[in-house]
Design a protein around this motif. Structure first.
Motif, mmCIF file in Angstrom:
data_model
loop_
_atom_site.group_PDB
_atom_site.id
_atom_site.type_symbol
_atom_site.label_atom_id
_atom_site.label_comp_id
_atom_site.label_asym_id
_atom_site.label_seq_id
_atom_site.Cartn_x
_atom_site.Cartn_y
_atom_site.Cartn_z
ATOM 1 N N HIS A 201 22.781 -22.175 47.637
ATOM 2 C CA HIS A 201 22.604 -21.000 46.780
ATOM 3 C C HIS A 201 22.550 -19.746 47.658
ATOM 4 O O HIS A 201 21.499 -19.375 48.181
ATOM 5 C CB HIS A 201 21.318 -21.128 45.958
ATOM 6 N N THR A 202 23.685 -19.090 47.801
ATOM 7 C CA THR A 202 23.763 -17.969 48.744
ATOM 8 C C THR A 202 22.973 -16.754 48.292
ATOM 9 O O THR A 202 22.615 -15.910 49.116
ATOM 10 C CB THR A 202 25.231 -17.573 48.987
ATOM 11 N N GLU A 203 22.672 -16.645 46.985
ATOM 12 C CA GLU A 203 21.855 -15.520 46.542
ATOM 13 C C GLU A 203 20.437 -15.631 47.094
ATOM 14 O O GLU A 203 19.801 -14.607 47.417
ATOM 15 C CB GLU A 203 21.847 -15.417 45.015
ATOM 16 N N TYR A 204 19.930 -16.857 47.260
ATOM 17 C CA TYR A 204 18.613 -17.043 47.883
ATOM 18 C C TYR A 204 18.685 -16.811 49.383
ATOM 19 O O TYR A 204 17.754 -16.272 49.987
ATOM 20 C CB TYR A 204 18.073 -18.440 47.583
ATOM 21 N N ASP A 207 18.455 -13.121 49.971
ATOM 22 C CA ASP A 207 17.142 -12.526 49.718
ATOM 23 C C ASP A 207 16.087 -12.933 50.746
ATOM 24 O O ASP A 207 15.141 -12.181 50.986
ATOM 25 C CB ASP A 207 16.649 -12.908 48.317
ATOM 26 N N PRO A 244 27.391 -14.579 47.675
ATOM 27 C CA PRO A 244 26.846 -14.088 46.410
ATOM 28 C C PRO A 244 27.939 -13.468 45.555
ATOM 29 O O PRO A 244 28.893 -12.870 46.070
ATOM 30 C CB PRO A 244 25.817 -13.051 46.866
ATOM 31 N N GLN A 245 27.805 -13.589 44.237
ATOM 32 C CA GLN A 245 28.854 -13.115 43.339
ATOM 33 C C GLN A 245 29.082 -11.610 43.468
ATOM 34 O O GLN A 245 30.210 -11.145 43.299
ATOM 35 C CB GLN A 245 28.499 -13.478 41.902
ATOM 36 N N THR A 267 25.363 -7.612 49.375
ATOM 37 C CA THR A 267 24.997 -9.030 49.323
ATOM 38 C C THR A 267 23.886 -9.293 48.308
ATOM 39 O O THR A 267 23.524 -10.440 48.077
ATOM 40 C CB THR A 267 24.544 -9.534 50.712
ATOM 41 N N THR A 268 23.341 -8.236 47.706
ATOM 42 C CA THR A 268 22.306 -8.374 46.679
ATOM 43 C C THR A 268 22.628 -7.436 45.521
ATOM 44 O O THR A 268 23.427 -6.504 45.660
ATOM 45 C CB THR A 268 20.910 -8.021 47.227
ATOM 46 N N GLU A 559 24.195 -14.392 38.843
ATOM 47 C CA GLU A 559 23.931 -13.128 39.523
ATOM 48 C C GLU A 559 24.864 -12.020 39.052
ATOM 49 O O GLU A 559 24.448 -10.860 38.905
ATOM 50 C CB GLU A 559 24.073 -13.320 41.039
#
Length: 586
Positions: A201-204, A207, A244-245, A267-268, A559
Motif C-alpha cells: 500500500h504505497t499511500e501508507y 505517509d 500512490p494514485q 505523493t500525498t 485515494e
C-alpha cells in the motif's frame, strides 16, 4: 550508525533452480523506517527472514555472505539471541498468539527468557502498542487490528532494536490499519526503533516511511528517500508496484502536457492540492442520489431489504438468498456474548455482484458462513431459493453455494492443485470430473502448475487455485472472503480480471473485502455492515458520496476519490482515469 549491515548475501532453497536472493549488499541506519517493496515472489519475505536468523537456522538452504544486525552476525548467533535484536511480526500473525490472555501473551517471550521482570515488560509493551487496559482480556475478545497489535507487543516486549513486519495491514480495515502505522511511527520516532515493513500500500508508505527499498529478481534495485522513490513511476510499475494514485494521475498529466515537465509529482493528497489547484471538476451528466440509511435499531419488515439500492432492485428482482430476522452471537468465556447480528433482514438477488464492507468484526465472514451452513442462527431463518437451510448440512448446500476462504491455503487438502480441484467432484461421483478439472485448470491459468502443492504457490497463484476449487461444482452463488488480501497491485488486478470473467460460471457473486478499489471497480451493489445491521445498501455513488456514512463506519475510499473530493466536494472519481477525464484546466 548502521544497525543492519549485509554483504554479498545469496540464498537458495533446496532443489531450487536459482537463488531467491542474489548478491545483496545493504546498510540500514539506526532509526530508519524502511519500506521493502517488490512484486510477489521477488524475495521480500525471504530477505527479511535472514535478519532474525530464521534463515538459515530454521529454514535450510545454501546461504552465502554476511548479515549483521545490531552488531551480531546472524550465522554465529542463535535465533533466541537474535530475537532480542530483531523482532518479527509475520504475515500470518495469528500464529504468534499462544496464550489465552493479553498480558500473558505479551509477556510470554520474556518469561521464556527467564527475565524476572517479564510481566512489567509485557505491560510496557502493551502500553506502547495501544493495548493498555486490555491486560486481562482473553485474546479471542480482541478485534483483528488489536490481535495484530498484540503480536507486535509480543515482539516489542523483548526490547529489540529492529522491528520487522510482513504485510502489517493486509487484512485490516482503514481504522485499524491507521492505528498500526501510528504505533509504528511512535516506536520509531519516540523510542528509536528501526522499522522495516513489507508493504504493497504505497499511500501508507508515502505517509509514514522514510526510505523505500525496491527488490527485483532477488536483488536490490535501489534504496531511496520515500518521496524520490515514489516518483519513479515507470520503474515501479515495471516491477508491479503502483505509486500512490495522486502520483500516477500527475505523472499522466505531465506526459500529456497538462502539467509542466519540471513539475514535482505529489505523493500525498495534501501535496496534490497544490499541484492540481489549476484544474476544475466537470461532472458527468447524471449521478445517483445519496444513499439511504437505516437508523440504529431500525429494522425492515421480514423478507425485505432494509435499504434497497435502486439499481440492484431494478436489475435483480429475484431473491436467491433471504435473511429473515436472523440473530447470531458468539459465546464469551468472559463477559456477555458478542452479538454479531440482531434481527437481520436482507435479500440477495440473482445475478448481483455485491461487495460487503465494514470494519473488522462487523460480521462480514459471519454473514458468509451463515449462508453456506457453517454457522446456524440463534433465531430467524435463512432461505436459499425459497427453502430454509436450517436443517441442511453444509455439504448438501455446496452444489448451490460455495465459499472461498480468506486464507486460500485452507482449501488445499491434496498434494496437487489438480487433486484439489477434482476432489469435490470425485466425492460426488460427477462423471465428467476429469474433463471439467482440465477446463478449470486452463481457465484459471493453472495447467502448468497442476502437479504443484497449492500451499507452495505464490499468493496470486493460490488465489486463482482457490477460485477454481470454489467454482468446481458449478454453484449458482459464489462467496469470496478477502480475495485480494496480501497481494501486490498487479496481482490484485489479475484477480479482478478473473472475477470479471466468472459471469458465465456462476450467477451471483458476493465479496467481503477491505479493498475499496476492488469495491469501486467491480461491485454493482455495496452492503455496509455495522452494529449488527445493514447500515447502508446501494451503488458506489450512494455509498461513497455520503460523507456522514464514511465517517460513521470508518470507510476509506480510494485515494484518488479523496483527491477529487479535496478539490471539489461534488467530485466522484474512483479511478485515475476517471480523475483525468473529469478534471480539466480551469
Amino acid at each position: 550508525m548502521n544497525i543492519i549491515e549485509i554483504e554479498g548475501l545469496t540464498f537458495s532453497y533446496p532443489a531450487a533452480d536459482k537463488p531467491v536472493l542474489q548478491n545483496i549488499s545493504l546498510q540500514v541506519e539506526q532509526g530508519d523506517f524502511l519500506a521493502v517493496v517488490g512484486n510477489n515472489g521477488c524475495g521480500k519475505s525471504t530477505f527479511c527472514k535472514t535478519l532474525n536468523g530464521l534463515i538459515p537456522h530454521f529454514i535450510s538452504g545454501d546461504f552465502q555472505g554476511s548479515v549483521q544486525v545490531g552488531g551480531l552476525n546472524t550465522l554465529k548467533s542463535d535465533v533466541g539471541t537474535l530475537a532480542c535484536k530483531a523482532g518479527y511480526v509475520y504475515q500470518d500473525f495469528e500464529n504468534q498468539i499462544v496464550r489465552p490472555t493479553v498480558l500473558d501473551d505479551a509477556s510470554y517471550a520474556c518469561l521464556n527468557y527467564a527475565m524476572p521482570d517479564y510481566r512489567e515488560r509485557g505491560r510496557e509493551a502493551l502500553a506502547l502498542c495501544g493495548l493498555e487496559g486490555h491486560e486481562e482480556d482473553y485474546v479471542w475478545q480482541l478485534s483483528g487490528g488489536q490481535t495484530h497489535l498484540l503480536a507486535l507487543a509480543g515482539a516489542v516486549s523483548l526490547q529489540p532494536d529492529v522491528l520487522i513486519l510482513d504485510e502489517p495491514i493486509a487484512q485490516l480495515d482503514p481504522g485499524h490499519a491507521d492505528r498500526i502505522y501510528q504505533v509504528l511511527r511512535e516506536l520509531n520516532e519516540k523510542h528509536g526503533k528501526t522499522i522495516l515493513v513489507i508493504e504493497h500500500h504505497t499511500e501508507y508508505i508515502a505517509d509514514y516511511c522514510k526510505h523505500v527499498l525496491l527488490m527485483k529478481d532477488g536483488g536490490i534495485a535501489w534504496k531511496l528517500p520515500t518521496a524520490e522513490a515514489l516518483r519513479r513511476v515507470e520503474e515501479l510499475e515495471a516491477c508491479s508496484i503502483f505509486p500512490p494514485q495522486v502520483t500516477q494521475a500527475a505523472n499522466q498529466m505531465r506526459r500529456e502536457g497538462r502539467l509542466p515537465q519540471p513539475c514535482l509529482l505529489p505523493t500525498t493528497v495534501e501535496e496534490g492540492k497544490a499541484v492540481f489547484a489549476g484544474f476544475r471538476y466537470l461532472p458527468p451528466a447524471r449521478r445517483s442520489e445519496p444513499a439511504r440509511r437505516s437508523e440504529p435499531g431500525q429494522g425492515s419488515e421480514p423478507g425485505q431489504r432494509p435499504e434497497l439500492g435502486r439499481l440492484a432492485e431494478a436489475a435483480s428482482p429475484e431473491a436467491v438468498v433471504r435473511f429473515q430476522d436472523v440473530s447470531v452471537a458468539y459465546r464469551s468465556v468472559k463477559g456477555e456474548d458478542r452479538v454479531v447480528f440482531d434481527r437481520l433482514n436482507l435479500d440477495i438477488h440473482r445475478g448481483e455482484k455485491i461487495a460487503v464492507i465494514g470494519s473488522n468484526g462487523a460480521g462480514k465472514s459471519t454473514l458468509m458462513k451463515l449462508m453456506v451452513g457453517l454457522l446456524k442462527p440463534a433465531s430467524g431463518e435463512i432461505f436459499l431459493d425459497g427453502e430454509s437451510i436450517r436443517k441442511k448440512k453444509a455439504e448438501d448446500l455446496s452444489l448451490r453455494i460455495s465459499l472461498v476462504y480468506q486464507n486460500p491455503e485452507e482449501m488445499f487438502i491434496k498434494d496437487s492443485i489438480q487433486g484439489d480441484i477434482s476432489y469435490a467432484m470425485q466425492m460426488r461421483k460427477i462423471p465428467d470430473f476429469a474433463e471439467r478439472t482440465s477446463q478449470l485448470l486452463e481457465r484459471f491459468q493453472l495447467t502448468a502448475l497442476q502437479e504443484r502443492d497449492g500451499r507452495l504457490l505464490s499468493g496470486g497463484q493460490m488465489r486463482r487455485a482457490s477460485l477454481a476449487i470454489g467454482v468446481a461444482l458449478n454453484p449458482g452463488i459464489l462467496l469470496l472472503d478477502e480475495p485480494t488480501a496480501s497481494l501486490d497491485i498487479a496481482t490484485r488486478r489479475e484477480i479482478q480480471k478473473t472475477l470479471a470473467d466468472l459471469k458465465d460460471v456462476t450467477d451471483t457473486v458476493l465479496i467481503a473485502t477491505h479493498d475499496m478499489q476492488l469495491v469501486c471497480d467491480w461491485a454493482e451493489r455495496i452492503l455496509v455492515l455495522s452494529g449488527g445491521k445493514v447500515l447502508a445498501d446501494g451503488s458506489r455513488d450512494e455509498i461513497f458520496g455520503d460523507r456522514r456514512l464514511l465517517e460513521t463506519v470508518g470507510i476509506r475510499p480510494p485515494e484518488i476519490f479523496s483527491m477529487g473530493q479535496a478539490l471539489d466536494p461534488q467530485a466522484l472519481c474512483y479511478t485515475v482515469n476517471e480523475f483525468l477525464e473529469n478534471f480539466q484546466e480551469a
